[in-house]
Structures are given as C-alpha cells and as structure tokens.
Write a protein that holds these residues in place. Structure first.
Motif, PDB file in Angstrom:
ATOM      1  N   MET A  31      39.852 -19.540   9.058  1.00 38.12           N
ATOM      2  CA  MET A  31      41.096 -18.937   9.521  1.00 38.12           C
ATOM      3  C   MET A  31      41.235 -19.057  11.038  1.00 38.12           C
ATOM      4  O   MET A  31      40.243 -19.009  11.760  1.00 38.12           O
ATOM      5  CB  MET A  31      41.149 -17.470   9.103  1.00 38.12           C
ATOM      6  N   PRO A  32      42.479 -19.186  11.550  1.00 45.44           N
ATOM      7  CA  PRO A  32      42.674 -19.519  12.960  1.00 45.44           C
ATOM      8  C   PRO A  32      42.568 -18.352  13.948  1.00 45.44           C
ATOM      9  O   PRO A  32      42.234 -18.578  15.097  1.00 45.44           O
ATOM     10  CB  PRO A  32      44.085 -20.106  12.982  1.00 45.44           C
ATOM     11  N   ASP A  33      42.887 -17.122  13.548  1.00 42.75           N
ATOM     12  CA  ASP A  33      42.780 -16.046  14.532  1.00 42.75           C
ATOM     13  C   ASP A  33      42.187 -14.786  13.899  1.00 42.75           C
ATOM     14  O   ASP A  33      41.942 -14.733  12.692  1.00 42.75           O
ATOM     15  CB  ASP A  33      44.150 -15.736  15.169  1.00 42.75           C
ATOM     16  N   PHE A  41      43.266 -11.822  13.132  1.00 44.51           N
ATOM     17  CA  PHE A  41      43.967 -11.070  12.089  1.00 44.51           C
ATOM     18  C   PHE A  41      43.804 -11.739  10.722  1.00 44.51           C
ATOM     19  O   PHE A  41      43.537 -11.070   9.716  1.00 44.51           O
ATOM     20  CB  PHE A  41      45.447 -10.929  12.449  1.00 44.51           C
ATOM     21  N   ASN A  42      43.943 -13.042  10.706  1.00 43.65           N
ATOM     22  CA  ASN A  42      43.753 -13.757   9.444  1.00 43.65           C
ATOM     23  C   ASN A  42      42.298 -13.691   8.989  1.00 43.65           C
ATOM     24  O   ASN A  42      42.008 -13.658   7.802  1.00 43.65           O
ATOM     25  CB  ASN A  42      44.203 -15.209   9.590  1.00 43.65           C
ATOM     26  N   ILE A  52      40.235 -11.165   9.548  1.00 42.15           N
ATOM     27  CA  ILE A  52      40.009  -9.846   8.967  1.00 42.15           C
ATOM     28  C   ILE A  52      40.553  -9.806   7.544  1.00 42.15           C
ATOM     29  O   ILE A  52      39.939  -9.245   6.646  1.00 42.15           O
ATOM     30  CB  ILE A  52      40.666  -8.748   9.839  1.00 42.15           C
ATOM     31  N   GLN A  53      41.714 -10.423   7.340  1.00 36.99           N
ATOM     32  CA  GLN A  53      42.278 -10.464   5.990  1.00 36.99           C
ATOM     33  C   GLN A  53      41.289 -11.095   5.018  1.00 36.99           C
ATOM     34  O   GLN A  53      41.041 -10.559   3.938  1.00 36.99           O
ATOM     35  CB  GLN A  53      43.546 -11.320   5.992  1.00 36.99           C
ATOM     36  N   ALA A  54      40.750 -12.247   5.417  1.00 34.48           N
ATOM     37  CA  ALA A  54      39.815 -12.934   4.530  1.00 34.48           C
ATOM     38  C   ALA A  54      38.595 -12.055   4.274  1.00 34.48           C
ATOM     39  O   ALA A  54      38.132 -11.925   3.140  1.00 34.48           O
ATOM     40  CB  ALA A  54      39.393 -14.269   5.145  1.00 34.48           C
ATOM     41  N   HIS A 101      44.762  -6.012  18.429  1.00 33.37           N
ATOM     42  CA  HIS A 101      46.128  -6.217  18.907  1.00 33.37           C
ATOM     43  C   HIS A 101      46.331  -5.551  20.262  1.00 33.37           C
ATOM     44  O   HIS A 101      46.907  -6.134  21.174  1.00 33.37           O
ATOM     45  CB  HIS A 101      47.117  -5.671  17.880  1.00 33.37           C
ATOM     46  N   LYS A 105      46.779 -14.691  19.183  1.00 31.15           N
ATOM     47  CA  LYS A 105      47.340 -14.930  17.853  1.00 31.15           C
ATOM     48  C   LYS A 105      47.561 -16.426  17.704  1.00 31.15           C
ATOM     49  O   LYS A 105      47.902 -17.103  18.659  1.00 31.15           O
ATOM     50  CB  LYS A 105      48.676 -14.198  17.681  1.00 31.15           C
ATOM     51  N   THR A 106      47.372 -16.910  16.477  1.00 33.23           N
ATOM     52  CA  THR A 106      47.582 -18.334  16.253  1.00 33.23           C
ATOM     53  C   THR A 106      49.041 -18.695  16.524  1.00 33.23           C
ATOM     54  O   THR A 106      49.946 -17.904  16.247  1.00 33.23           O
ATOM     55  CB  THR A 106      47.195 -18.714  14.803  1.00 33.23           C
ATOM     56  N   ALA A 160      41.833  -4.286  13.415  1.00 34.21           N
ATOM     57  CA  ALA A 160      43.025  -5.089  13.679  1.00 34.21           C
ATOM     58  C   ALA A 160      43.867  -4.464  14.777  1.00 34.21           C
ATOM     59  O   ALA A 160      44.378  -5.151  15.656  1.00 34.21           O
ATOM     60  CB  ALA A 160      43.844  -5.234  12.389  1.00 34.21           C
ATOM     61  N   ARG A 161      43.995  -3.136  14.729  1.00 34.01           N
ATOM     62  CA  ARG A 161      44.803  -2.463  15.753  1.00 34.01           C
ATOM     63  C   ARG A 161      44.153  -2.605  17.129  1.00 34.01           C
ATOM     64  O   ARG A 161      44.826  -2.875  18.120  1.00 34.01           O
ATOM     65  CB  ARG A 161      44.970  -0.991  15.387  1.00 34.01           C
TER      66      ARG A 161
END
Lengths: 112, 165
Positions: free
Chosen positions: A30-32, A34-35, A37-39, A89, A95-96, A85-86
């Motif tokens: 994943m590129p950044d 946030f993505n 963390i999702q994974a 940010h 961010k990608t 994530a917060r």
C-alpha cells in the motif's frame, strides 16, 4: 471425534494465517499510512479470530477464554487503528497522490 | 440514567468477564473478582461499558443478533476484497477521506458504529466528532456526504439504532 476436530481446527488455523500473510503483503504494497492501516486492521482481526477459532477446535476446553480474547481483539483493534490514523493525519503524514478528496483536511486544516 | 445504575452495569460486565475468564464458580476466585471489579468501578465509573445505554428490550436483543451476523459477514467480505486488491499487480485503489453523518445519539452506539466501520470493506474511521465521522475509504465511491453516508453508515445504523438509540 477429536481427530476430526484436529483436522478441521488445523484448516481454520491455516486459513487465519493466510489472511495474516495477505495483511503483511498489504502493509508492504500500500502507498501511504492510511491505506496501510486499512490493510493491517482488517486482516489481523479476521486472521487472529480464525487462528483463535482453530485453536478452540483443537482444544475445546479453552474455547471460553479464546472467545474472550477474540472479543477483546474485536474491540481494541479498530480503536487503536483509528487513533493511529488520526494521529498520522494531525502529524501531517504524506498522503498518496491518488487520494481524491480529504474532507478532514478541509474542515480541520492540513498540516502536511 | 443515574450514576448508581451506570456503576452497577459496569460492575456486572466486569464480573461476568472475570467469571468467564476463570471458568470456575469457586468462592475464593469470585471474592477476588468482586474486589477487583469494585476497584475498577470506583476509578472508571464515568466511562462506557457494553451495557451502558443498551436498551433491554426483546427488539434490542434481536437487533444485537442480526447486528453480529451482519458484522461478521461484512468482516469476511472486507478481507476478501482487500485480499483481491493486494494481490492484483496494479494495486487498484482510489482513496479519499469522506465525511458522513450518523443519526445515532448515544455515545456507545456511536463508538460501536465507528469501530464497525473500521472493520468493514475498505473503510477506516479517522475521527468521530459529535454526529460527524471522517472516514478513509480505499475505493472511493462517493465523495459527497449523502452518498457516503448511505454507502458506509446505514447498514450498521439500522441495527444499532434499535440497540442503543
């Protein structure tokens, strides 16, 4: 009977580790943040729960404790991801460029 | 709800966890559990527990069951979708951070909603602010508030509304 449960438990356990492996792959690809963390969050939750379920089938005596561990994971995992994530940010994590919209930055300012 | 009721519910939750974790009804372990639970209740009586704000009605219990079923289905779906994204060579993502609005009023309902969203297909809650949630979406489908709310929030909200309001 227990032999059958052992086999079934083993299969469930392996399927859990497959999800954990995919999660690791996701973290890498994943590129950044946030993505990533999702994974990480989704696969570790399901992967850990399947692993626990597999152990429960092999050791039925432990199932109540395993269930509680699963519940604990279910409630703490998404919370910690959200806080991470917060913080990312607010800290202005990159961010990608593929990111299409950022309403949080629109409302709260973008430190990055 | 009064302070005493909140404390009582937290105490019941804690002692239930303790009993299940020990797997025994022996008197000595029960007494230790009561002592530990009382101490925790004293320090954390203002925080949330599963039972605080839960509506004890037959409808709410039914909604809890269908919520759990819906949640597990979404969790598996989200993992399969993520697996497909990760395994595809060109990594098909179009991420974005959207803003959605919830109808839920109770703190526990909102917390469970935020948690559920994090564990379901492609979405991650970044911030929960009163009735607004900011959500990172790996495969953005709708950038406006109404569209995103409908796609992300409404499935869970239906159940949680009956459970917590």
């Amino acid at each position: 009977m227990q032999a059958m449960l052992d086999i079934l438990g083993g299969l469930v356990l392996v399927s859990g580790t497959v999800f954990l492996l995919l999660g690791a792959l996701g973290l890498n690809r994943m590129p950044d943040i946030f993505n990533r963390i999702q994974a990480g969050t989704k696969t570790t939750t399901l992967g850990t729960m399947l692993t626990l379920a597999g152990i429960g089938l092999m050791q039925p005596d432990w199932s109540m404790k395993l269930l509680l561990i699963g519940l604990f994971m279910l409630f703490t995992n998404p919370l910690s991801s959200q806080v991470l994530a917060r913080a990312a940010h607010r800290g202005g994590a990159r961010k990608t460029p593929e990111t299409e919209v950022d309403r949080y930055a629109e409302d709260h300012g973008d430190p990055s | 709800m009064s302070k005493a009721q909140i404390s009582a519910k937290l105490f019941i939750t804690l002692i239930l966890f303790w009993m299940l974790l020990n797997g025994t009804f022996a008197l000595d372990s029960f007494i230790v559990g009561v002592g530990a639970s009382l101490i925790i209740v004293y320090f954390f009586r203002d925080s949330l527990s599963f039972l605080s704000e839960f509506r004890f009605t037959p409808q709410a219990l039914m909604a809890t069951l269908s919520y759990v079923a819906f949640f597990l289905k979404e969790l598996v779906k989200s993992n399969l979708r993520l697996a497909r994204i990760v395994l595809e060579p060109d990594l098909p993502i179009n991420p974005g951070i959207v803003k959605v609005r919830t109808k839920l009023k109770s703190r526990m309902g909102r917390l469970l909603l935020a948690n559920s969203i994090t564990l379901t297909p492609g979405t991650l809650t970044i911030e929960l602010e009163d009735e607004w949630l900011y959500i990172h979406w790996v495969t953005l489908e709708s950038a406006d508030i109404e569209g995103a709310t409908q796609a992300i929030v409404e499935g869970f909200e239906r159940h949680l509304e009956v459970m917590y309001g």
